[in-house]
Motif scaffolding. Structure first.
Motif, mmCIF file in Angstrom:
data_model
loop_
_atom_site.group_PDB
_atom_site.id
_atom_site.type_symbol
_atom_site.label_atom_id
_atom_site.label_comp_id
_atom_site.label_asym_id
_atom_site.label_seq_id
_atom_site.Cartn_x
_atom_site.Cartn_y
_atom_site.Cartn_z
ATOM 1 N N ALA A 25 22.368 3.991 12.024
ATOM 2 C CA ALA A 25 21.597 2.493 11.684
ATOM 3 C C ALA A 25 22.499 1.269 11.224
ATOM 4 O O ALA A 25 22.538 -0.238 11.974
ATOM 5 N N LEU A 59 16.842 7.123 18.410
ATOM 6 C CA LEU A 59 17.475 6.205 19.185
ATOM 7 C C LEU A 59 17.847 6.036 20.447
ATOM 8 O O LEU A 59 16.737 6.547 21.177
ATOM 9 N N LEU A 79 20.085 2.093 17.579
ATOM 10 C CA LEU A 79 18.570 2.144 17.387
ATOM 11 C C LEU A 79 18.452 2.106 18.754
ATOM 12 O O LEU A 79 17.763 0.817 19.133
ATOM 13 N N LEU A 103 12.615 -1.492 15.270
ATOM 14 C CA LEU A 103 12.913 -0.939 14.888
ATOM 15 C C LEU A 103 14.747 -1.479 14.778
ATOM 16 O O LEU A 103 15.518 -0.977 13.217
ATOM 17 N N THR A 104 15.110 -2.179 15.296
ATOM 18 C CA THR A 104 16.652 -3.023 15.390
ATOM 19 C C THR A 104 16.513 -4.379 14.421
ATOM 20 O O THR A 104 17.861 -4.801 13.772
ATOM 21 N N ILE A 391 13.479 5.605 9.550
ATOM 22 C CA ILE A 391 15.458 5.343 9.593
ATOM 23 C C ILE A 391 15.558 6.227 8.669
ATOM 24 O O ILE A 391 16.119 7.682 8.045
#
Length: 400
Positions: A25, A59, A79, A103-104, A391
């Motif tokens: 990340a 990922l 990610l 997630l980003t 994460i």
């Protein structure tokens, strides 16, 4: 893992998964070789762990890149923006706002439902949240994101998932996650976990994550109506033993005697809360949040130099600075951020708070500034608690 207990293989595996996820990340796009170098793990272990994270959708590979060293180009990992996602809700008396976050950290969609009055009965808020949730769930389906959690920010004291008391909403001892979870089931999204958090604490998290301050101790003070503080120490929110840390709105102010919603008299909210400021300035006391009512009339009156409005704001600034002057020596924060309805009151208000604070606490090294974050930042911070938990603990997600 406890420091004085042996580490079992399953604990070691969980730890290493989280380590690789955090590094990916922070460093992505990143090669497996660099992950091995940064983590201290063997290349074969990193290959195994990244394989699990790829299979779990956390990922994805984006092709090859070269770090500048010898050897063939390596596949790069980032990610997965099309993987698990979180929904954040922000509930005030006149609205429910929400966002879908991948997630980003990219906001995939936003939604807002205005309401006349969500006070008194939490079921009103659940009903108002339904169209917001429906839209965000539909967006997630269209982008193949899997919603793994809904987090809700409330102007409330929260303890053990229960809303103990909600200022401005009139709720008490309410199991809001259960109520909202029941509505999610009706929308065909049953089983998605729901969490709740104090909106002041989420605003402080937002300043820590998005505000640009690398502060060891950060305090955020604000609110859409009443005032409260969120405290972040070393990246973690300090909520107190009973979730009541930061309830500045009910600190007594010398010389103030107006009745407060808490049943006491002369609280900070009766001087510097938004409703109190409107009343003192001779304006309509109906309080609307910034998302539904903008900044309102008061900032314009203050900017024009209207005497009654300026006097009301000056008194509020002095009272707030006095309270903060007692808080600063106890916490020794690096930065104190004024958010919610306060930044719209202008730079003179900010300066007056700063002056009052330093008169109470001479020599304070704290930096005082206004928040630059948008009005729906609590919703974004709530959603971020969902994605960051993935994460920090990917093994829980992979086990499902």
């Amino acid at each position: 893992m406890e420091r004085d207990a042996p580490v079992r293989p399953v604990q070691q595996h969980r730890h290493n998964l989280a380590l690789v996820a955090r590094l990916a990340a922070r460093l992505g796009p990143v090669s497996r070789a660099r992950l091995a170098h940064e983590s201290g793990l063997t290349k074969s272990t990193v290959t195994q762990l990244t394989g699990e994270l790829l299979d779990g959708g956390l990922l994805r590979e984006i092709g090859t890149g070269r770090s500048g060293g010898p050897g063939r180009p390596a596949n790069q990992l980032v990610l997965n923006s099309l993987g698990p996602a979180g929904i954040g809700l922000q509930i005030e008396a006149d609205h429910v706002a929400g966002c879908l976050l991948d997630l980003t950290g990219r906001v995939r969609d936003r939604a807002l439902r205005k309401a006349d009055d969500l006070t008194g009965d939490p079921q009103r808020a659940v009903k108002a949240a339904e169209p917001v949730l429906r839209r965000l769930l539909n967006t997630a389906n269209s982008t193949d994101n899997v919603v793994v959690g809904v987090a809700v920010g409330l102007p409330a004291r929260v303890r053990d998932a229960t809303v103990v008391h909600a200022d401005g909403l009139g709720w008490a001892d309410t199991n809001f996650p259960w109520l909202l979870g029941d509505r999610l089931s009706a929308l065909g999204a049953g089983g998605i976990p729901v969490t709740v958090a104090n909106s002041h604490q989420l605003a402080a998290r937002a300043e820590h994550w998005f505000g640009g301050d690398e502060a060891e101790v950060l305090v955020h003070v604000g609110g859409e109506d009443g005032l409260g503080a969120g405290i972040v120490i070393a990246g973690e929110v300090h909520a107190g033993a009973r979730g009541a840390a930061g309830e500045l709105g009910h600190v007594r102010i010398p010389g103030a005697d107006d009745p407060c919603t808490c049943g006491q008299r002369g609280c900070l909210d009766t001087v510097a809360g938004r409703r109190a400021l409107l009343r003192a300035a001779g304006l309509d006391e109906v309080v609307r949040s910034r998302l539904t009512g903008g900044d309102g009339e008061l900032p314009a009156l203050v900017g024009s130099g209207e005497a009654v409005a300026v006097a009301a704001v000056r008194r509020a600034a002095t009272a707030l600075g006095t309270v903060l002057g007692g808080l600063v020596p106890a916490l020794d924060p690096d930065v104190l951020v004024l958010g919610g309805h306060l930044p719209a009151l202008g730079s003179d208000f900010l300066d007056a708070v700063d002056l009052s604070l330093r008169q109470r606490c001479p020599g304070a090294a704290v930096r005082v500034r206004a928040s630059r974050l948008p009005a729906d930042v609590v919703a974004r911070a709530a959603a971020t608690t969902v994605t960051s938990a993935l994460i920090e603990a990917p093994a829980d997600w992979l086990a499902e």
